[in-house]
Structures are given as C-alpha cells and as structure tokens.
Design a protein around this motif. Structure first.
Motif, PDB file in Angstrom:
ATOM      1  N   ALA A  46       0.830  -1.208   0.000  1.00 45.90           N
ATOM      2  CA  ALA A  46       0.000   0.000   0.000  1.00 45.90           C
ATOM      3  C   ALA A  46       0.864   1.258   0.000  1.00 45.90           C
ATOM      4  O   ALA A  46       0.575   2.225  -0.715  1.00 45.90           O
ATOM      5  CB  ALA A  46      -0.930  -0.004   1.213  1.00 45.90           C
ATOM      6  N   ILE A  47       1.937   1.235   0.796  1.00 44.16           N
ATOM      7  CA  ILE A  47       2.762   2.444   0.891  1.00 44.16           C
ATOM      8  C   ILE A  47       3.577   2.646  -0.379  1.00 44.16           C
ATOM      9  O   ILE A  47       3.875   3.784  -0.760  1.00 44.16           O
ATOM     10  CB  ILE A  47       3.661   2.394   2.149  1.00 44.16           C
ATOM     11  N   LEU A  48       3.943   1.549  -1.057  1.00 40.75           N
ATOM     12  CA  LEU A  48       4.636   1.688  -2.336  1.00 40.75           C
ATOM     13  C   LEU A  48       3.723   2.313  -3.382  1.00 40.75           C
ATOM     14  O   LEU A  48       4.170   3.115  -4.214  1.00 40.75           O
ATOM     15  CB  LEU A  48       5.134   0.324  -2.819  1.00 40.75           C
ATOM     16  N   LEU A  49       2.450   1.956  -3.345  1.00 45.33           N
ATOM     17  CA  LEU A  49       1.480   2.546  -4.259  1.00 45.33           C
ATOM     18  C   LEU A  49       1.212   4.003  -3.909  1.00 45.33           C
ATOM     19  O   LEU A  49       0.993   4.839  -4.781  1.00 45.33           O
ATOM     20  CB  LEU A  49       0.178   1.743  -4.207  1.00 45.33           C
ATOM     21  N   THR A  51       3.364   6.157  -2.351  1.00 42.25           N
ATOM     22  CA  THR A  51       4.536   7.031  -2.230  1.00 42.25           C
ATOM     23  C   THR A  51       5.381   7.058  -3.495  1.00 42.25           C
ATOM     24  O   THR A  51       5.652   6.008  -4.073  1.00 42.25           O
ATOM     25  CB  THR A  51       5.419   6.542  -1.062  1.00 42.25           C
ATOM     26  N   PRO A  52       5.842   8.247  -3.923  1.00 43.75           N
ATOM     27  CA  PRO A  52       6.806   8.318  -5.037  1.00 43.75           C
ATOM     28  C   PRO A  52       8.110   7.615  -4.659  1.00 43.75           C
ATOM     29  O   PRO A  52       8.493   7.612  -3.482  1.00 43.75           O
ATOM     30  CB  PRO A  52       7.033   9.826  -5.218  1.00 43.75           C
ATOM     31  N   VAL A  55      10.672   9.600  -2.519  1.00 39.98           N
ATOM     32  CA  VAL A  55      10.269   9.809  -1.127  1.00 39.98           C
ATOM     33  C   VAL A  55      10.452   8.518  -0.327  1.00 39.98           C
ATOM     34  O   VAL A  55      10.946   8.541   0.804  1.00 39.98           O
ATOM     35  CB  VAL A  55       8.800  10.282  -1.048  1.00 39.98           C
ATOM     36  N   PHE A  56      10.084   7.384  -0.926  1.00 42.93           N
ATOM     37  CA  PHE A  56      10.250   6.104  -0.235  1.00 42.93           C
ATOM     38  C   PHE A  56      11.735   5.827   0.026  1.00 42.93           C
ATOM     39  O   PHE A  56      12.116   5.386   1.106  1.00 42.93           O
ATOM     40  CB  PHE A  56       9.638   4.976  -1.066  1.00 42.93           C
ATOM     41  N   GLY A  57      12.572   6.114  -0.974  1.00 47.53           N
ATOM     42  CA  GLY A  57      14.009   5.921  -0.801  1.00 47.53           C
ATOM     43  C   GLY A  57      14.563   6.791   0.312  1.00 47.53           C
ATOM     44  O   GLY A  57      15.387   6.343   1.121  1.00 47.53           O
ATOM     45  N   ARG A  58      14.106   8.048   0.357  1.00 47.99           N
ATOM     46  CA  ARG A  58      14.539   8.950   1.423  1.00 47.99           C
ATOM     47  C   ARG A  58      14.085   8.436   2.786  1.00 47.99           C
ATOM     48  O   ARG A  58      14.828   8.517   3.773  1.00 47.99           O
ATOM     49  CB  ARG A  58      13.972  10.358   1.168  1.00 47.99           C
ATOM     50  N   ALA A 142       9.264  12.122   3.882  1.00 51.10           N
ATOM     51  CA  ALA A 142       9.798  10.787   4.162  1.00 51.10           C
ATOM     52  C   ALA A 142       9.259  10.258   5.494  1.00 51.10           C
ATOM     53  O   ALA A 142       8.910   9.074   5.608  1.00 51.10           O
ATOM     54  CB  ALA A 142      11.319  10.829   4.189  1.00 51.10           C
ATOM     55  N   ALA A 143       9.181  11.116   6.509  1.00 51.62           N
ATOM     56  CA  ALA A 143       8.647  10.688   7.810  1.00 51.62           C
ATOM     57  C   ALA A 143       7.183  10.270   7.692  1.00 51.62           C
ATOM     58  O   ALA A 143       6.724   9.346   8.378  1.00 51.62           O
ATOM     59  CB  ALA A 143       8.795  11.810   8.833  1.00 51.62           C
ATOM     60  N   LYS A 144       6.448  10.930   6.793  1.00 54.75           N
ATOM     61  CA  LYS A 144       5.030  10.602   6.618  1.00 54.75           C
ATOM     62  C   LYS A 144       4.824   9.237   5.973  1.00 54.75           C
ATOM     63  O   LYS A 144       3.713   8.699   6.010  1.00 54.75           O
ATOM     64  CB  LYS A 144       4.348  11.692   5.797  1.00 54.75           C
TER      65      LYS A 144
END
Length: 246
Positions: A46-49, A51-52, A55-58, A142-144
């Motif tokens: 879900a979070i991969l879908l 998040t860009p 941002v996920f990498g950060r 990123a924290a979000k």
C-alpha cells in the motif's frame, strides 16, 4: 545510539511476548505466516502505491535516525561561528576560504562558500532558506511514509481477521478447527494494531522531532553566517545565537 528508542523497542517486543504468555496464549499464537503476508506485506504494498520512489528511498535512508540520530551539538556550532567570525575580522572573508573544503556538512559548506564569495547577507539568507525549506520538506514527506504505514496496518489487520473468519465459517462442520481458526484470525488484528502503534507511528513522530531539531540547527547556521557577513562583533554574535540553545 538513542538509548530511549532502543529501550522503547525492546519494551514493545517484551509487552507483546510477555502479554501473550501471561494471557496463556503462548508464543505460538503470535506467529501466523498468513497474517504476516496480509498485514506486513500488504502495508508495504500500500505504501509503495501511495509514495513516489524518491520519497520512499529517502524514508529508508533516514529510518536509522530512530535508533541513531544525527549528531547534534549546538554549542559546538556556535563555537564554530565565533571562530569564523574572529578569522574574518583578522583576515577578511577570504581568510575563510581554507575552511570551506573541511566542512563535512553540505549545508555548512555551501553557506561558508557564499560568505567567501562575498554575497550580500540577504542573498545568503534567501538562498540558504530555500535550501533549508526544500530539505525539510523532503524529510517530512519521508517521515510521513511511516505515518502512512501506521494508518494502513490496522485496517489490513481487520482485513486479515475477516479473511480468517471466512476460513473458519467454511469449516463449521469440523468443531476441532474452530478454536484454532478463530485465534489465527485475530492474530492479523494484533499484527496490524501492534505494528502501527508500537513501531510505525512512533517512528514517524520521532523522525519529525529529529527533523525539527535539524531545521533549528540550520536556522542557527543561517543567523551565524549572516552576522559574520554583516561584520558583527563576536560577542554580539554569541549573544544572538544563544537563544538557539533553549
């Protein structure tokens, strides 16, 4: 190493294991491959879908801050500003040129280079504030990511429980499977609620706090560099920056 975060993580694990044992459920009740797949793998999906990729990498890069925060020493930063102020008063701003390359922090290095290049104080402030706000925006986004995981996980825990109960309903003719099936169904709910409230949401809150602290240090640097550019007396600079210690 942040001892509070380490202790908190260990206590979170102990609370689950200890609670399960004290309730008589045992350790085996906490392990369910099906619940893991539905809740944990589902939350990541879900979070991969959501998040860009950048941002996920950060988020993955700053996640270790929870246990090992960036070094923070505002007193040392103020001392550094005062040292640069004294150098600039004795040798001029060009005297700081030899200090630029020795700076490991890109933000400090960039600000000091602007000072050496003789930019106007307001130009330095404007450019460094843009840098600060951009960095802060990236880190908060990123924290979000972990905040989002904390929102998705409990819902997916409910999904896992419902799927488990559906499986139980399909075996009503065999009473021997009912107790185990219902217990396994609710394990998914434990995974969802526990991972959200003992890991993902606390991580998000901790990272936001660290990002706020880091931004405060950046503001200290900006004010110090501006004061040096304006040729202020080191004693006045020290008094000006002392407020950042509170």
């Amino acid at each position: 190493m942040d001892i509070f975060s380490v202790v908190g993580l260990l206590l979170a694990i102990a609370s689950l294991i200890g609670g399960s044992m004290l309730k008589g459920a045992g350790l085996a009740a906490l392990w369910s491959p099906a619940a893991f797949v539905i809740v944990i793998v589902g939350t990541v999906a879900a979070i991969l879908l959501h998040t860009p990729p950048s941002v996920f990498g950060r988020a993955m890069r700053i996640s270790p801050w929870t246990l090992k925060p960036p070094v923070s020493d505002r007193q040392a930063l103020i001392a550094q500003m005062l040292e640069w102020s004294n150098v600039s008063r004795r040798q001029g701003l060009l005297g700081l040129e030899s200090h630029v390359e020795s700076q490991g922090d890109p933000f400090l290095r960039k600000g000091l280079q602007m000072l050496v290049d003789g930019l106007e104080p307001e130009a330095i402030r404007h450019m460094l504030e843009i840098e600060l706000h951009g960095e802060e925006h990236q880190d908060l986004a990123a924290a979000k990511v972990f905040e989002g995981m904390g929102i998705y996980a409990p819902t997916l825990g409910i999904v896992g429980a419902v799927l488990g109960l559906i499986a139980v309903m399909q075996n009503l003719a065999d009473p021997s499977k009912l107790g185990h099936g219902i217990a396994a169904a609710f394990t998914a709910t434990i995974y969802g609620i526990a991972s959200a409230n003992l890991l993902f949401l606390p991580m998000a809150a901790k990272l936001k706090s660290l990002i706020g602290r880091r931004s405060g240090e950046r503001e200290l640097v900006i004010e110090g560099l501006i004061a040096i550019a304006q040729g202020e007396n080191p004693r006045n600079i020290e008094a000006r920056l002392a407020g950042f210690l509170h």
